[in-house]
Design a protein around this motif. Sequence first.
Motif, PDB file in Angstrom:
ATOM      1  N   SER A 131       0.838  -1.197   0.000  1.00 26.87           N
ATOM      2  CA  SER A 131       0.000   0.000   0.000  1.00 26.87           C
ATOM      3  C   SER A 131       0.872   1.245   0.000  1.00 26.87           C
ATOM      4  N   GLY A 132       0.416   2.270  -0.680  1.00 23.37           N
ATOM      5  CA  GLY A 132       1.191   3.500  -0.751  1.00 23.37           C
ATOM      6  C   GLY A 132       0.421   4.594  -1.466  1.00 23.37           C
ATOM      7  N   THR A 133       1.167   5.554  -1.986  1.00 28.15           N
ATOM      8  CA  THR A 133       0.588   6.691  -2.696  1.00 28.15           C
ATOM      9  C   THR A 133       1.314   6.854  -4.027  1.00 28.15           C
ATOM     10  N   VAL A 134       0.571   7.177  -5.070  1.00 21.98           N
ATOM     11  CA  VAL A 134       1.180   7.359  -6.386  1.00 21.98           C
ATOM     12  C   VAL A 134       2.054   8.614  -6.362  1.00 21.98           C
ATOM     13  N   ARG A 135       3.328   8.421  -6.627  1.00 26.80           N
ATOM     14  CA  ARG A 135       4.280   9.541  -6.655  1.00 26.80           C
ATOM     15  C   ARG A 135       4.519  10.035  -8.081  1.00 26.80           C
ATOM     16  N   PHE A 136       4.518   9.092  -9.032  1.00 27.27           N
ATOM     17  CA  PHE A 136       4.740   9.465 -10.435  1.00 27.27           C
ATOM     18  C   PHE A 136       4.049   8.454 -11.328  1.00 27.27           C
ATOM     19  N   ILE A 137       3.495   8.963 -12.422  1.00 25.27           N
ATOM     20  CA  ILE A 137       2.938   8.106 -13.456  1.00 25.27           C
ATOM     21  C   ILE A 137       3.170   8.804 -14.791  1.00 25.27           C
ATOM     22  N   GLY A 138       3.840   8.095 -15.692  1.00 24.28           N
ATOM     23  CA  GLY A 138       4.162   8.720 -16.966  1.00 24.28           C
ATOM     24  C   GLY A 138       5.301   8.013 -17.657  1.00 24.28           C
ATOM     25  N   PHE A 139       6.092   8.799 -18.428  1.00 26.11           N
ATOM     26  CA  PHE A 139       7.178   8.233 -19.227  1.00 26.11           C
ATOM     27  C   PHE A 139       8.503   8.841 -18.778  1.00 26.11           C
ATOM     28  N   LYS A 140       9.538   7.963 -18.622  1.00 29.98           N
ATOM     29  CA  LYS A 140      10.893   8.401 -18.306  1.00 29.98           C
ATOM     30  C   LYS A 140      11.863   7.742 -19.271  1.00 29.98           C
ATOM     31  N   PRO A 141      12.915   8.483 -19.698  1.00 23.97           N
ATOM     32  CA  PRO A 141      13.903   7.885 -20.612  1.00 23.97           C
ATOM     33  C   PRO A 141      14.510   6.613 -20.011  1.00 23.97           C
ATOM     34  N   GLY A 142      14.622   5.589 -20.788  1.00 23.08           N
ATOM     35  CA  GLY A 142      15.167   4.317 -20.337  1.00 23.08           C
ATOM     36  C   GLY A 142      14.121   3.447 -19.676  1.00 23.08           C
ATOM     37  N   VAL A 197       5.557   5.031 -10.080  1.00 23.76           N
ATOM     38  CA  VAL A 197       6.350   5.065  -8.850  1.00 23.76           C
ATOM     39  C   VAL A 197       5.402   5.289  -7.675  1.00 23.76           C
ATOM     40  N   LEU A 198       5.502   4.415  -6.673  1.00 25.93           N
ATOM     41  CA  LEU A 198       4.680   4.527  -5.464  1.00 25.93           C
ATOM     42  C   LEU A 198       5.553   4.942  -4.284  1.00 25.93           C
ATOM     43  N   ARG A 199       5.006   5.788  -3.449  1.00 21.13           N
ATOM     44  CA  ARG A 199       5.678   6.202  -2.218  1.00 21.13           C
ATOM     45  C   ARG A 199       5.066   5.444  -1.043  1.00 21.13           C
ATOM     46  N   HIS A 200       5.936   4.929  -0.148  1.00 25.42           N
ATOM     47  CA  HIS A 200       5.521   4.165   1.014  1.00 25.42           C
ATOM     48  C   HIS A 200       6.120   4.793   2.270  1.00 25.42           C
ATOM     49  N   PRO A 201       5.611   4.435   3.440  1.00 30.59           N
ATOM     50  CA  PRO A 201       6.204   4.962   4.680  1.00 30.59           C
ATOM     51  C   PRO A 201       7.660   4.566   4.848  1.00 30.59           C
ATOM     52  N   ARG A 202       8.348   5.256   5.761  1.00 28.19           N
ATOM     53  CA  ARG A 202       9.734   4.993   6.120  1.00 28.19           C
ATOM     54  C   ARG A 202      10.702   5.215   4.955  1.00 28.19           C
ATOM     55  N   GLY A 203      10.339   6.091   4.024  1.00 33.03           N
ATOM     56  CA  GLY A 203      11.258   6.446   2.957  1.00 33.03           C
ATOM     57  C   GLY A 203      11.331   5.456   1.816  1.00 33.03           C
ATOM     58  N   PHE A 204      10.448   4.470   1.757  1.00 31.92           N
ATOM     59  CA  PHE A 204      10.478   3.476   0.690  1.00 31.92           C
ATOM     60  C   PHE A 204       9.721   3.973  -0.550  1.00 31.92           C
ATOM     61  N   PRO A 243      -4.009   7.353  -3.161  1.00 28.22           N
ATOM     62  CA  PRO A 243      -3.582   6.157  -2.425  1.00 28.22           C
ATOM     63  C   PRO A 243      -3.950   4.887  -3.174  1.00 28.22           C
ATOM     64  N   VAL A 244      -3.093   3.880  -3.025  1.00 32.73           N
ATOM     65  CA  VAL A 244      -3.355   2.566  -3.598  1.00 32.73           C
ATOM     66  C   VAL A 244      -3.128   1.524  -2.515  1.00 32.73           C
ATOM     67  N   THR A 245      -3.761   0.387  -2.664  1.00 30.29           N
ATOM     68  CA  THR A 245      -3.623  -0.695  -1.698  1.00 30.29           C
ATOM     69  C   THR A 245      -2.778  -1.809  -2.288  1.00 30.29           C
ATOM     70  N   GLU A 246      -2.234  -2.643  -1.432  1.00 30.65           N
ATOM     71  CA  GLU A 246      -1.431  -3.781  -1.896  1.00 30.65           C
ATOM     72  C   GLU A 246      -2.275  -4.683  -2.792  1.00 30.65           C
ATOM     73  N   GLY A 247      -1.725  -5.037  -3.942  1.00 30.43           N
ATOM     74  CA  GLY A 247      -2.434  -5.887  -4.893  1.00 30.43           C
ATOM     75  C   GLY A 247      -3.295  -5.140  -5.882  1.00 30.43           C
ATOM     76  N   GLN A 248      -3.383  -3.817  -5.758  1.00 32.75           N
ATOM     77  CA  GLN A 248      -4.198  -3.030  -6.690  1.00 32.75           C
ATOM     78  C   GLN A 248      -3.494  -2.932  -8.045  1.00 32.75           C
ATOM     79  N   PRO A 249      -4.210  -3.126  -9.155  1.00 31.90           N
ATOM     80  CA  PRO A 249      -3.588  -3.067 -10.489  1.00 31.90           C
ATOM     81  C   PRO A 249      -2.981  -1.696 -10.780  1.00 31.90           C
ATOM     82  N   LEU A 250      -1.784  -1.724 -11.364  1.00 28.48           N
ATOM     83  CA  LEU A 250      -1.090  -0.498 -11.758  1.00 28.48           C
ATOM     84  C   LEU A 250      -0.936  -0.393 -13.268  1.00 28.48           C
ATOM     85  N   GLY A 251      -0.837  -1.518 -13.929  1.00 24.78           N
ATOM     86  CA  GLY A 251      -0.632  -1.513 -15.376  1.00 24.78           C
ATOM     87  C   GLY A 251      -0.402  -2.907 -15.891  1.00 24.78           C
TER      88      GLY A 251
END
Length: 392
Positions: free
Chosen positions: A253-264, A270-277, A296-304
């Motif tokens: 479980s976490g929060t969406v930090r980034f969704i899109g396109f990055k070179p490479g 990218v999901l953000r989780h507690p404790r700096g993960f 917010p997203v939960t563990e096991g939730q589809p991302l793509g």
Amino acid sequence: MMRFRYLRPACFCARTTSTKLSHSGYCRFKYPAAAVLLCGMIAMLGTSDGISELKIVGRVNESSASEPSLAEAATAPAVNASVSGTSHGRLSDAAPLVMSETNNGSSAGRIEGTLRDTLVRASVPVDVREQIEHLFAPRLDLAAPARKGDTYHVLYGRDATDARRKRLTAVEIRSGGEFYQAVWFIAPGRTDGHYYSFDGGRLAAKPFSMPLDYVRLSSPFGYRTHPVKGKHMMHTGVDFAAPKGTPVVAAASGTVRFIGFKPGYGKIVVLRHPRGFTTHYAHLSAFARDLRIGKPVTEGQPLGAVGSTGTATGQHLHFEVREYDQPIDPLTLTRRTDTAQLTTSQRIAFDSMTGALREQLAALPLDTPANRMASNAESTPNPAERQKSSLT
């Protein structure tokens, strides 16, 4: 039965005898109260029989030489018909009076500031605090600011494998509208225990689940020769080969930090989780609907879905785990499959034990921000308990 006329001389005898004991070189009682209690019991029984103070002192010293402390086991004459009816009962014939030390502790209260600070103020042992943090990582952030209504309930006791350490027995935490629950259970016929949720599901020892059902591990974590660039480079994640379109889900479980396109990386979430993960899911062919930055997203939730966008030689998922932006081998933090469920007989024993523990947790009062109920021994600082440990 002892008569009341013996009470006054018995009390006087206990006081004078305990004074003599405190100056005795052979007395091994560490606490004066222990000597007074034992002397009083002997004196009340012995006054009617004419036992002198010197005899009592001698008998108590004999008893203290063979017993380490009253907190463990104090030997005194049993108050029954056979002893009180004998005019010359001996201390060696006495039945043992066991005064066991309370090993369990509990704490409950409203979370104020952060959960970590609240547990420290409540004097919850450091071993227990670390077990809570490790058990719910990375879903629960102990350093996150508390919200209105956040509470915690904790039960703990001595670790069976190391008496110097504490073992988290049961916990229920309400934080940010979410509930975090766990109970320690040793299944019948087993010598090793594990943590389970209250509904009987075993909690994984590793914080992240696998983000997909893959065919094979096509590239591990670490330095390698890049398959496209041909250079010796650091591979900051792992590659899981899988057919195009294979669902990719959140590893925790976490929060969406980034969704899109990055070179490479190509299409990446990218999901953000507690404790700096943070967790990174790259080379996707498509994104799940309704994903938004900050959602917010939960563990096991589809991302793509698995693809080969970006710099890739085939269909696979590039999966990364970072802690404070430092790459970590995901395989050291990721569980492959869910753990085995309890059998029918084990589940019956589990439900019985868990029901009792849940009642104890619910009975802990929340009148103060940190209400701690434990033995006096728990309030005494123990250097061994300050050592860093993790029993999960």
